[in-house]
Scaffold this motif. Sequence first.
Motif, PDB file in Angstrom:
ATOM      1  N   UNK A  31     -27.154  28.988  46.424  1.00  0.00           N
ATOM      2  CA  UNK A  31     -26.606  30.236  45.883  1.00  0.00           C
ATOM      3  C   UNK A  31     -25.456  29.959  44.923  1.00  0.00           C
ATOM      4  N   UNK A  32     -24.598  29.009  45.272  1.00  0.00           N
ATOM      5  CA  UNK A  32     -23.494  28.647  44.370  1.00  0.00           C
ATOM      6  C   UNK A  32     -24.030  28.060  43.064  1.00  0.00           C
ATOM      7  N   UNK A  33     -25.095  27.241  43.161  1.00  0.00           N
ATOM      8  CA  UNK A  33     -25.680  26.634  41.971  1.00  0.00           C
ATOM      9  C   UNK A  33     -26.357  27.676  41.095  1.00  0.00           C
ATOM     10  N   UNK A  34     -27.026  28.621  41.738  1.00  0.00           N
ATOM     11  CA  UNK A  34     -27.702  29.681  41.005  1.00  0.00           C
ATOM     12  C   UNK A  34     -26.717  30.526  40.207  1.00  0.00           C
ATOM     13  N   UNK A  35     -25.507  30.647  40.744  1.00  0.00           N
ATOM     14  CA  UNK A  35     -24.468  31.435  40.069  1.00  0.00           C
ATOM     15  C   UNK A  35     -23.334  30.532  39.593  1.00  0.00           C
ATOM     16  N   UNK A  36     -23.677  29.319  39.219  1.00  0.00           N
ATOM     17  CA  UNK A  36     -22.660  28.364  38.797  1.00  0.00           C
ATOM     18  C   UNK A  36     -21.875  28.911  37.611  1.00  0.00           C
TER      19      UNK A  36
END
Length: 261
Positions: A31-36
């Motif tokens: 999730x953090x990577x998707x919204x990096x």
Amino acid sequence: MEIEILGPLNVRIADRSIVPRAGKPRQLLALLALRSGHIVPIPTLMEELWGEHIPRSAQTTLQTYVLQLRRLIKTALPADSPCTPKDVLITRFGSYQLNSEPGLCDATLFQQKATAGTRAFEQGAAAEASALLGDALSLWRGPALADVPAGRILEIEMLAMDEARTRAQELRLEADLQLGRHGEILGELMILAAHHPLNENICVLLMTALHRSGHTWRALEAYQQQRATLARELGVAPSSRLQRLRQEILGAGRSEERRAA
């Protein structure tokens, strides 16, 4: 940092993976990577990890997962790097943010290329659209986040990405039809139609490709299958566009029979 979402999750720093093996930390990183580059509120992260049943220990457990990710980041960072793990995975007030350079995420690159391809298609540049959309689709290595357990938020994000992929496929195939490549794309269209049995636009493309390839009866058979599926699943009839295409194919078939006689 390199981020790959369009397939199994892959996040690398200096060519070293920081993807954890355990499910929940992997889910958090996804999730953090998707919204990096954007902050992700802690309540959003908790909802993704635990849904409606957030335990009392959620805050402490989340901090533990963040610590695990930072340890992996520390291992991956070059010895001479000026960054620390806290510079890469940043703590904001009530949120976290994965800090990455723009343009190094495959999902972002896909969106950019797909948007450019769509614009070219709308401008009538079929060859350019086909090339751009083909480049965009080549970034996919399988279903998005294929190896990540997904909660409610990731499921929505994955559905949106899958729909964007399907739309890019449709446009690329339509561009290829305009370029006369009906024979080349027939197999791909048949697979796509099988995966999306309710998608009338895909059925239109398949029927058109079949008819142009000399398989008129198979084009009409595809229509009958679509009509039966729509009636069974949704209780509706095919759209007027699909019905008109059927009539055009029938008319062309009768004309060919008369010429043959």
